[in-house]
Design a protein around this motif. Structure first.
Motif, PDB file in Angstrom:
ATOM      1  N   UNK A   1       0.839  -1.197   0.000  1.00  0.00           N
ATOM      2  CA  UNK A   1       0.000   0.000   0.000  1.00  0.00           C
ATOM      3  C   UNK A   1       0.874   1.248   0.000  1.00  0.00           C
ATOM      4  N   UNK A   2       0.570   2.158  -0.930  1.00  0.00           N
ATOM      5  CA  UNK A   2       1.313   3.424  -0.930  1.00  0.00           C
ATOM      6  C   UNK A   2       0.353   4.577  -0.644  1.00  0.00           C
ATOM      7  N   UNK A   3       0.838   5.511   0.176  1.00  0.00           N
ATOM      8  CA  UNK A   3       0.017   6.687   0.487  1.00  0.00           C
ATOM      9  C   UNK A   3       0.784   7.941   0.087  1.00  0.00           C
ATOM     10  N   UNK A   4       0.151   8.743  -0.764  1.00  0.00           N
ATOM     11  CA  UNK A   4       0.765   9.981  -1.251  1.00  0.00           C
ATOM     12  C   UNK A   4       0.116  11.181  -0.580  1.00  0.00           C
ATOM     13  N   UNK A   5       0.943  12.210  -0.366  1.00  0.00           N
ATOM     14  CA  UNK A   5       0.387  13.477   0.097  1.00  0.00           C
ATOM     15  C   UNK A   5      -0.019  14.298  -1.128  1.00  0.00           C
ATOM     16  N   UNK A   6      -1.240  14.808  -1.123  1.00  0.00           N
ATOM     17  CA  UNK A   6      -1.743  15.547  -2.288  1.00  0.00           C
ATOM     18  C   UNK A   6      -1.057  16.906  -2.411  1.00  0.00           C
ATOM     19  N   UNK A  26       3.923   8.652   4.806  1.00  0.00           N
ATOM     20  CA  UNK A  26       3.753   9.171   3.442  1.00  0.00           C
ATOM     21  C   UNK A  26       4.856   8.603   2.549  1.00  0.00           C
ATOM     22  N   UNK A  27       4.466   8.160   1.349  1.00  0.00           N
ATOM     23  CA  UNK A  27       5.449   7.567   0.437  1.00  0.00           C
ATOM     24  C   UNK A  27       5.861   8.492  -0.698  1.00  0.00           C
ATOM     25  N   UNK A  28       5.111   9.572  -0.890  1.00  0.00           N
ATOM     26  CA  UNK A  28       5.455  10.512  -1.959  1.00  0.00           C
ATOM     27  C   UNK A  28       4.704  11.818  -1.740  1.00  0.00           C
ATOM     28  N   UNK A  29       5.365  12.925  -2.032  1.00  0.00           N
ATOM     29  CA  UNK A  29       4.677  14.224  -2.058  1.00  0.00           C
ATOM     30  C   UNK A  29       4.765  14.752  -3.485  1.00  0.00           C
ATOM     31  N   UNK A  30       4.184  15.892  -3.742  1.00  0.00           N
ATOM     32  CA  UNK A  30       4.269  16.549  -5.053  1.00  0.00           C
ATOM     33  C   UNK A  30       4.401  18.041  -4.785  1.00  0.00           C
ATOM     34  N   UNK A  31       5.060  18.761  -5.689  1.00  0.00           N
ATOM     35  CA  UNK A  31       5.144  20.210  -5.491  1.00  0.00           C
ATOM     36  C   UNK A  31       3.783  20.841  -5.817  1.00  0.00           C
ATOM     37  N   UNK A  32       3.635  22.099  -5.440  1.00  0.00           N
ATOM     38  CA  UNK A  32       2.511  22.876  -5.950  1.00  0.00           C
ATOM     39  C   UNK A  32       2.711  22.990  -7.463  1.00  0.00           C
ATOM     40  N   UNK A  33       1.624  23.305  -8.206  1.00  0.00           N
ATOM     41  CA  UNK A  33       1.799  23.297  -9.655  1.00  0.00           C
ATOM     42  C   UNK A  33       2.600  24.498 -10.148  1.00  0.00           C
ATOM     43  N   UNK A 204     -10.707   5.177   4.227  1.00  0.00           N
ATOM     44  CA  UNK A 204      -9.733   4.485   3.373  1.00  0.00           C
ATOM     45  C   UNK A 204     -10.263   3.107   2.978  1.00  0.00           C
ATOM     46  N   UNK A 205     -10.769   2.370   3.954  1.00  0.00           N
ATOM     47  CA  UNK A 205     -11.217   1.000   3.660  1.00  0.00           C
ATOM     48  C   UNK A 205     -12.443   1.018   2.745  1.00  0.00           C
ATOM     49  N   UNK A 206     -13.330   2.006   2.935  1.00  0.00           N
ATOM     50  CA  UNK A 206     -14.508   2.102   2.064  1.00  0.00           C
ATOM     51  C   UNK A 206     -14.083   2.462   0.643  1.00  0.00           C
ATOM     52  N   UNK A 207     -13.125   3.379   0.557  1.00  0.00           N
ATOM     53  CA  UNK A 207     -12.630   3.782  -0.765  1.00  0.00           C
ATOM     54  C   UNK A 207     -11.970   2.584  -1.445  1.00  0.00           C
ATOM     55  N   UNK A 208     -11.239   1.826  -0.678  1.00  0.00           N
ATOM     56  CA  UNK A 208     -10.547   0.659  -1.248  1.00  0.00           C
ATOM     57  C   UNK A 208     -11.560  -0.375  -1.752  1.00  0.00           C
ATOM     58  N   UNK A 209     -12.630  -0.571  -0.983  1.00  0.00           N
ATOM     59  CA  UNK A 209     -13.696  -1.496  -1.399  1.00  0.00           C
ATOM     60  C   UNK A 209     -14.352  -1.025  -2.689  1.00  0.00           C
ATOM     61  N   UNK A 210     -14.684   0.275  -2.724  1.00  0.00           N
ATOM     62  CA  UNK A 210     -15.461   0.789  -3.856  1.00  0.00           C
ATOM     63  C   UNK A 210     -14.633   0.976  -5.120  1.00  0.00           C
ATOM     64  N   UNK A 211     -13.352   1.307  -4.941  1.00  0.00           N
ATOM     65  CA  UNK A 211     -12.520   1.593  -6.123  1.00  0.00           C
ATOM     66  C   UNK A 211     -11.620   0.412  -6.496  1.00  0.00           C
ATOM     67  N   UNK A 212     -11.385  -0.448  -5.530  1.00  0.00           N
ATOM     68  CA  UNK A 212     -10.426  -1.537  -5.756  1.00  0.00           C
ATOM     69  C   UNK A 212      -8.986  -1.031  -5.707  1.00  0.00           C
ATOM     70  N   UNK A 213      -8.795   0.248  -5.387  1.00  0.00           N
ATOM     71  CA  UNK A 213      -7.437   0.809  -5.349  1.00  0.00           C
ATOM     72  C   UNK A 213      -6.848   0.654  -3.949  1.00  0.00           C
ATOM     73  N   UNK A 214      -5.647   0.115  -3.947  1.00  0.00           N
ATOM     74  CA  UNK A 214      -4.957  -0.060  -2.675  1.00  0.00           C
ATOM     75  C   UNK A 214      -4.200   1.233  -2.329  1.00  0.00           C
TER      76      UNK A 214
END
Ligand SMILES: Cc1cc2nc3c(=O)[nH]c(=O)nc-3n(C[C@H](O)[C@H](O)[C@H](O)COP(=O)(O)O)c2cc1C
Length: 315
Positions: A1-6, A26-33, A204-214
């Motif tokens: 499971x990977x978790x990114x900061x938006x 957190x496994x990854x961040x991103x800069x502002x655009x 998170x668990x509901x999102x994972x169930x509904x989207x199938x995304x880990x």
């Protein structure tokens, strides 16, 4: 499971990214655009948005580019990669009027062919070792063409796709349509990262169930509860997790305020702190009192004193 900061423009700068990466989970961040128009941006722009180019974090921090001209995006992506960017992330989700008016962000979701061209040209411009990723919403005026858009980007060669489960017209109104993210995931062979409205480990668990995304990306939820990623991972690993209390949060706030005081012009002093407090109120009632106490000030000493005084407040 990977978790990114938006990425969150106006809030999540490199100070906050460092703070969150130290907290963990957190496994990854991103800069502002960074907006790309008709020029090759000077190196100092990339360095300002992404100081991690010279002072890396233990986690990757790709540079996010926003624009509609494939050749100019490619040119700037190549420069960013040469400067050492951990990746290039393409923004097709920004709902801001000024950005959309200038043909950038979410409005490009009406032009799948252009998404393909951008992804392809950026992919070809940067070394193979530099990942090119993208972030989309489910559409512009409505939730439509998201499969077409996702397939166009994947065909263009992106390595991963983050999907915010709303159209531009949906704004930030709940719910986030996690099931639509699932439809995209089923069509793509690259990882799809679900984003939108994950405020608690239960979400998170509901999102994972509904989207199938880990894998997920957390935005406002992480601002409102800084240890959210840790709490989710603790549930996954079946380990104990002690939630952060208000005194620990106020220490983080104080560190952030001290670090950022001289990083921005004085007229903006406290802006990012106040934005963060807006979201923290959801989990920590004292954040509301602190926000009320500081909302009209830009004086660094007053801000700092208010944070210290707020330690006495009990969550
Ligand atoms: C204040 C703010 C600034 C944002 N800035 C960006 C940005 O620069 N780039 C981007 O792709 N998304 C941006 N977003 C969207 C978030 O990355 C994320 O997709 C959205 O907030 C939904 O996730 P959440 O419900 O976990 O917050 C921003 C959102 C907020 C609230």
């Amino acid at each position: 499971m990977r978790i990114y900061m938006a990425p969150m423009e106006g809030v999540v700068d490199h100070h906050l990214r460092r703070l969150y990466s130290r907290l963990g989970g957190i496994d990854r961040c991103v800069t502002e655009f960074i907006r790309v128009t008709h020029t090759r941006l000077p190196d100092k722009v990339f360095q300002r948005y992404c100081p991690e180019l010279t002072t890396p974090l233990p986690i990757p921090v790709p540079i996010q580019l926003l624009g509609s001209d494939p050749a100019m995006l490619a040119l700037n992506a190549r420069r960013a990669a040469r400067l050492g960017a951990a990746g290039i992330d393409l923004n097709f989700g920004c709902p801001a009027k000024t950005v959309n008016k200038n043909r950038g962000g979410a409005c490009l979701l009406n032009e799948p062919k252009l998404l393909f061209d951008i992804a392809r040209q950026v992919r070809e411009a940067v070394p193979t070792a530099t990942p090119v990723t993208a972030k989309i919403r489910l559409g512009y005026e409505s939730r439509s063409r998201y499969i077409e858009n996702a397939l166009a980007l994947a065909e263009g060669g992106i390595a991963e796709l983050v999907v915010h489960g709303r159209s531009k017209a949906d704004g930030y109104r709940p719910p986030a349509y996690w099931d639509c993210i699932g439809e995209i995931r089923e069509q793509l062979s690259i990882p799809v990262i679900a984003n939108g409205d994950i405020w608690t480990p239960e979400d998170y668990w509901r999102c994972r169930d509904e989207s199938g995304c880990e894998h997920v990306m957390l935005g406002r939820g992480l601002l409102s509860r800084p240890d959210l990623a840790l709490a989710i991972k603790a549930q996954q690993d079946r380990t104990d997790h002690q939630s952060l209390d208000w005194s620990q949060i106020s220490d983080l706030l104080l560190g952030f305020q001290r670090e950022t005081t001289f990083a921005y012009p004085l007229q903006f002093c406290g802006n990012r702190l106040k934005q963060w407090l807006m979201y923290l109120q959801r989990t920590y009632p004292p954040a509301q009192q602190l926000f009320e106490a500081v909302k009209k000030t830009r004086d660094p000493e007053v801000l700092e004193a208010a944070i210290i005084a707020s330690r006495e407040l009990v969550a």
